[in-house]
Design a protein around this motif. Sequence first.
Motif, PDB file in Angstrom:
ATOM      1  N   TRP A   1      12.043 -15.814  50.618  1.00 11.78           N
ATOM      2  CA  TRP A   1      11.561 -14.757  49.690  1.00 11.78           C
ATOM      3  C   TRP A   1      10.336 -14.113  50.165  1.00 11.78           C
ATOM      4  N   LEU A   2       9.853 -13.097  49.950  1.00 13.89           N
ATOM      5  CA  LEU A   2       8.691 -12.248  50.134  1.00 13.89           C
ATOM      6  C   LEU A   2       8.184 -11.737  48.751  1.00 13.89           C
ATOM      7  N   ALA A   3       6.996 -11.624  48.403  1.00 17.57           N
ATOM      8  CA  ALA A   3       6.310 -11.095  47.305  1.00 17.57           C
ATOM      9  C   ALA A   3       5.277 -10.046  47.844  1.00 17.57           C
ATOM     10  N   LEU A   4       5.314  -8.653  47.422  1.00 23.14           N
ATOM     11  CA  LEU A   4       4.535  -7.885  48.118  1.00 23.14           C
ATOM     12  C   LEU A   4       4.700  -6.577  47.062  1.00 23.14           C
ATOM     13  N   ASN A   5       3.544  -5.561  47.518  1.00 20.75           N
ATOM     14  CA  ASN A   5       3.357  -4.233  46.931  1.00 20.75           C
ATOM     15  C   ASN A   5       4.510  -3.275  47.582  1.00 20.75           C
ATOM     16  N   PRO A   6       5.631  -2.804  47.056  1.00 17.47           N
ATOM     17  CA  PRO A   6       6.479  -2.052  48.032  1.00 17.47           C
ATOM     18  C   PRO A   6       6.134  -0.488  47.962  1.00 17.47           C
ATOM     19  N   ALA A   7       5.174  -0.129  47.225  1.00 18.63           N
ATOM     20  CA  ALA A   7       4.837   1.203  47.327  1.00 18.63           C
ATOM     21  C   ALA A   7       4.076   1.663  48.509  1.00 18.63           C
ATOM     22  N   PRO A   8       4.070   2.986  48.813  1.00 19.16           N
ATOM     23  CA  PRO A   8       3.346   3.206  50.158  1.00 19.16           C
ATOM     24  C   PRO A   8       1.875   3.621  50.051  1.00 19.16           C
TER      25      PRO A   8
END
Length: 372
Positions: A237-244
């Motif tokens: 799993w990854l948790a992240l901010n997916p917006a550029p």
Amino acid sequence: MHAASLVELRDGRLRAVWFSGSREGAGDVTIQSAVTDATGLRWGAESTLFDRQALQQGLWRYVKKIGNPVIARAPDGSLNLWMVNVSLGGWAGSSITWARSTDEGASWSAPRRLVTSPFLNISTLVKGTPVIFENGETGLPVYHEFVAKFGEVLRISPQGQVVDKVRIPGSRTSLQPVVLVSGPQKAQVYMRSGNATALMASSTTDAGKTWLPAHASAWPNPDSALAGTMTNSGTQWLALNPAPRNRETLALLQTATGGSFDGVTPWIVESSANPQARTSMGDYERLLTQELKARGASDGEAQAYVASARRQLCGGQSCSQEFSYPYLLQSRDGYLHLLYTWHRTRIKHVRLDPLQTLEAAQAAPGHVSSGK
């Protein structure tokens, strides 16, 4: 409040640590901690583990600012706590201090400097979850910000000494590596992009002795931290901010062991109503006040938290919403626990079942911790 990390205690409760103060890098910043009850859903009162004065006394040196605490269990059962501290200049002049607890975090040893270089011993910072090697050494993902930004993995002995370090090649603008171990010899690493382009990735097939040159993944990265974990069922799993361009959306990605996250459908943990547009000051204050009071904050506490968020995330008559700096942990009961910074004022905790599909996964009610 910012940069939380998490460890499971022997009795199944969770202990979180984070840094808290009037603003990042301020002289009043402290390392705080809180522990859940037996259900893992209610958090107790927070306590202070370290402040600048305690570090100065233990290290016999001036400490200008502190941050980024990472807590983890050592192979011998004790708890290790690593922290970033600066004596001169900005974060690029950081070094790492560590302490050990043999009573589940109730008390801590005197802080000690982690010697990562025989020369100046600066510009080493920590954020990612440690991994354990078969010989009992700890692999600590770290990064550098002085002149160039790059990630590396330290090998630390059970006595707390750095015995080796391996730089991840090609990561000249990358930082805050997250390591996912997929086999006895195999692991992947994902890194924040220091120039706000793409999530960076690398891998090893020789237990971290060497890493392939870092390359851009298909996911954008708005110069923001990420988190990752491997589950006991064989998923990663990854948790992240997916917006550029911003941190207004926080998402989870899931794939098979050793698989690629490219093209995976994200599960949105929390997002602003319109991530492409800033929120008016009035709407922002109302939004934060409503959620804070719904979570039990008093009128005075809500006003203080909103004022802190406004000071850090607003400019002119508009504000950016922010859900950032995640940390992931799987507890022994199989649940995934996600901590993240909520509007730079609180730490939020979400629990979910990784065996459910992402579309159907129902998070337990999030908890916004009390404190500064």
